[in-house]
Write an enzyme that holds these catalytic residues in place. Structure first.
Site, PDB file in Angstrom:
ATOM      1  N   SER A 120     -85.702  47.129  -3.174  1.00  0.00           N
ATOM      2  CA  SER A 120     -85.885  47.882  -4.325  1.00  0.00           C
ATOM      3  C   SER A 120     -86.603  47.461  -5.331  1.00  0.00           C
ATOM      4  O   SER A 120     -87.012  46.266  -5.206  1.00  0.00           O
ATOM      5  CB  SER A 120     -84.524  48.488  -4.737  1.00  0.00           C
ATOM      6  OG  SER A 120     -83.709  47.515  -5.232  1.00  0.00           O
ATOM      7  N   THR A 127     -85.223  27.534  12.082  1.00  0.00           N
ATOM      8  CA  THR A 127     -84.982  28.106  10.959  1.00  0.00           C
ATOM      9  C   THR A 127     -85.863  29.302  10.501  1.00  0.00           C
ATOM     10  O   THR A 127     -87.016  29.413  11.251  1.00  0.00           O
ATOM     11  CB  THR A 127     -84.722  27.037   9.779  1.00  0.00           C
ATOM     12  OG1 THR A 127     -84.476  27.845   8.603  1.00  0.00           O
ATOM     13  CG2 THR A 127     -86.413  26.718   9.519  1.00  0.00           C
ATOM     14  N   LYS A 174     -88.356  27.543   4.038  1.00  0.00           N
ATOM     15  CA  LYS A 174     -87.611  28.887   3.304  1.00  0.00           C
ATOM     16  C   LYS A 174     -86.447  29.436   3.694  1.00  0.00           C
ATOM     17  O   LYS A 174     -86.362  29.283   5.073  1.00  0.00           O
ATOM     18  CB  LYS A 174     -88.904  29.770   2.773  1.00  0.00           C
ATOM     19  CG  LYS A 174     -89.588  30.531   4.144  1.00  0.00           C
ATOM     20  CD  LYS A 174     -88.775  31.663   4.647  1.00  0.00           C
ATOM     21  CE  LYS A 174     -88.411  32.559   3.497  1.00  0.00           C
ATOM     22  NZ  LYS A 174     -87.551  33.739   4.086  1.00  0.00           N
ATOM     23  N   ASN A 177     -78.347  41.712  -1.488  1.00  0.00           N
ATOM     24  CA  ASN A 177     -78.854  42.244  -0.167  1.00  0.00           C
ATOM     25  C   ASN A 177     -78.807  43.792  -0.234  1.00  0.00           C
ATOM     26  O   ASN A 177     -79.333  44.459   0.561  1.00  0.00           O
ATOM     27  CB  ASN A 177     -77.988  41.710   0.899  1.00  0.00           C
ATOM     28  CG  ASN A 177     -78.537  40.429   1.247  1.00  0.00           C
ATOM     29  OD1 ASN A 177     -79.587  40.431   1.871  1.00  0.00           O
ATOM     30  ND2 ASN A 177     -77.657  39.432   1.203  1.00  0.00           N
ATOM     31  N   GLU A 203     -78.213  32.967  -0.433  1.00  0.00           N
ATOM     32  CA  GLU A 203     -78.103  34.315  -1.168  1.00  0.00           C
ATOM     33  C   GLU A 203     -76.785  34.134  -2.004  1.00  0.00           C
ATOM     34  O   GLU A 203     -75.670  34.314  -1.262  1.00  0.00           O
ATOM     35  CB  GLU A 203     -78.358  35.642  -0.447  1.00  0.00           C
ATOM     36  CG  GLU A 203     -80.035  35.525  -0.119  1.00  0.00           C
ATOM     37  CD  GLU A 203     -80.611  36.814   0.890  1.00  0.00           C
ATOM     38  OE1 GLU A 203     -81.602  37.161   0.981  1.00  0.00           O
ATOM     39  OE2 GLU A 203     -79.388  37.268   1.512  1.00  0.00           O
TER      40      GLU A 203
END
Lengths: 415, 415
Positions: B415, B199, B188, B410, B286
């Site tokens: 949130s 990692t 992951k 990010n 990301e």
């Protein structure tokens, strides 16, 4: 969207006796913008400079180093924006030399008396013909009476901008040896900002009288307290140059030692000028919405404080959290942890965000509440104070946050 | 928006004899998602591992190191997502230990036979009560018959995700010593990715028989060829862990030397599994829209090749140019220039973008045309090949571009 980069930075500008400035629209990259600037220095001026530590130093940086080493008195600076003349090999060096030769010929100087500077896109050929064609316009502008309000300095600050949203110019008046002294500086830079021994482009002139032998040391000391402590994106430019000019017109007894009373007064007076310019670069950093001060205390050495400060200041995760006003402060601890201080005991680490004590002895402070962190994160000027708990050294680095606008600017820069 | 991260990465999964997996929804951070995974290892399994070099190593990483050093046979792994249990001080260590103790008690093991792993938000207390309450569900799942299609591995790959958009799991069949051997791995990670010796989280099991003394070296060799060569944002996590399990069920003569024929066959077979997982992390980085291979050749040492490769792979300016498909390739030269190879002669530098020769002998190649660079930049898989021209060392690093989506992810993560 500059961060509290207000008018005062370009107000109350003072001309510096002994320096004349001319600016032209040469169409280097785009039409109808100021992109070519000349500084003409009266006889007797002395110059010091520091330059990028990037091994891919741009052609003008290489030529500057040669000309400064030649021992010739520097009498002119020529600066173009729109093209960095970096990564351009021998043709680029030739273009920088021809720029100096052309300006020297117009002024009756030796080519080694001219320093060239470029900023803009890397690895594209400098449009020498357009630059040379613009020189007469810049010289004609410099031949105009220099305004009392420092308008030429403002014009130069505009003439060196790239992705800057506002010009950056600062003046300061002070006294040395009972004489009134003026210092005025300009700088540019909004991206590819992690100056290493200098900044993208910064020029600071004072009418103080300073011994020529001190000038490089003066430039170094000022840079180390200002431009060498800011970062926007961690990218050290190929063109970083910071030049300090002393024209000697203030009439003070020549400063011959930076550690004498007069020398210390000079450094103390010029440091805030350099620092305000450096801060202006961060406040106008590409996409910046916040101005962040990262202060690391309690290190064994200045260098380990800087390792930690830059790790925090460069972390995309920390910078996006600031953008979001999200007190995701574990990201700061992670950055301190990977900063490269190999024997760091994290059990001694302290973290303050503004006036809020977040981490004590390496762990979350028992009184820390997320809403307190949130309150500070919403501010546009934020102090991050990190204690390493292992010594007495302290260093400070200034940076900005990382926003959508940064990506937009850098994805669109050349379009 | 993962980059060509296609179904095959999670298809054709093979279970590994000797490993049982159970996954639960413990509500660690969010309800209704798989967030707690246990690996149960049969007697006789051997385990090797490498962990983050971040000084802020998370509590579970510290406990893993202790338990591996104890010499006890490792029989269970417990992994939670949603909370990293990092920067949590002594209470965090206590929570990691209690997790092991609780699982050990259920299984009739000693607590040192359990390795704990956590991933998620840093510096928030681990919700131990919810984790412990979820263990029975995970154990019940592990008690089910393990499917022939590797469904449990897929479930585990889902159970360790944070901002990952897709699970990452790879299987490989090969032969050692005339015996059919299976290896299956999961990983992951999508942000805070610059593994240093490991990692974010990676688990690889094979049914090969391997001498216990070789396992850490095996984990290190695999990591160095895979996870230790990828970066998304340059942020080294506090929780990086890569575990290799050998169950010994394949029936091969036990591998006792990684440099023997059988040892080399094992490393050669497992390396692509680890590398595919590492690449999957980058492809799912990301905000990633492109998969970039940075290959540096002609260095004097592997370490200087890595300096240059990581400087390019971490430069926000280079990464945003890739996002924009803008062949603003001077940014690559600038990064090589500031990489820290202090005696680098840039006159020897060569740059290829895909099949296009961009820079020769440090300057723009005379035949280089912007449209050729543009053509390559528009691809979703791009090879950047940099020649340093001063030796024979070569290193490769894999990364992704830097997009608006990265900032969005990010800025919004918590949130």
């Amino acid at each position: 969207m500059p961060v509290q980069l207000n008018a005062p930075l370009v107000a109350d500008l003072q001309p510096v006796a002994g320096v004349r400035i001319g600016v032209a629209q040469a169409g280097i990259r785009k039409a109808n913008r100021k992109d070519l600037t000349v500084f003409l220095l009266d006889e007797g001026c002395v110059v010091g400079a520091v330059f990028t530590q990037n091994r891919y130093a741009a052609a003008p940086v290489q030529v500057c180093r040669e000309h400064l080493a030649s021992g010739q008195a520097i009498r002119a600076l020529v600066i173009n924006t729109g093209n960095a003349n970096a990564g351009t090999g021998d043709p680029g060096l030739g273009n920088a030399r021809q720029t100096c030769t052309a300006l020297a010929r117009s002024l009756g100087l030796h080519h080694e008396q001219v320093l060239p500077f470029s900023t803009g896109v890397i690895m594209e050929p400098l449009p020498l013909d357009r630059l040379l064609a613009g020189l007469p316009q810049a010289l004609a502008d410099a031949a105009q009476p220099q305004a009392d309000d420092g308008a030429q300095w403002l014009s130069a600050a505009q003439g060196i901008m790239t992705t800057d949203t506002l010009p950056k110019a600062v003046s300061q008046r002070f006294e040395i040896d009972g004489r009134s002294v003026t210092a005025t500086g300009i700088a540019k830079g909004a991206g590819m900002i992690r100056p290493n021994m200098a900044t993208m482009l910064g020029f600071l002139a004072t009418d103080a009288s300073v011994a020529p032998a001190l000038m490089n040391d003066l430039a170094r000391r000022l840079a180390d307290a200002s431009f060498n402590r800011v970062t926007v994106d961690g990218d050290t430019s190929t063109n970083d140059s910071f030049v300090v000019i002393a024209t000697g017109r203030a009439g003070n007894a020549t400063v011959t030692d930076l550690d004498s009373a007069a020398g210390r007064a000079l450094v103390a007076a010029l440091t805030p000028v350099a620092r305000q310019l450096a801060h202006a670069i961060v406040r106008d950093g590409e996409g910046a919405t916040k101005f962040i001060t990262v202060q690391v205390e309690g290190g064994r050495s200045a260098s380990e404080c800087l390792l930690a400060a830059y790790a925090v200041a460069h972390s995309p995760l920390v910078k996006t959290a600031f953008f979001a006003s999200d007190p995701n402060l574990g990201r700061i601890l992670a950055a301190v942890g990977y900063a490269g201080i190999h024997d760091l005991d994290v059990g001694g680490i302290d973290l303050h965000l503004g006036d809020v004590h977040v981490v004590k002895a390496g762990g979350r402070h028992p009184d820390y509440k997320e809403e307190d962190g949130q309150r500070v994160m919403k501010q546009t000027e934020i102090l991050v104070r990190i204690g390493l708990g292992r010594g007495t050294a302290t260093e400070t680095v200034w940076t900005c946050d990382f926003s959508h606008e940064y990506v937009t600017i850098n994805a669109d820069y050349r379009s």
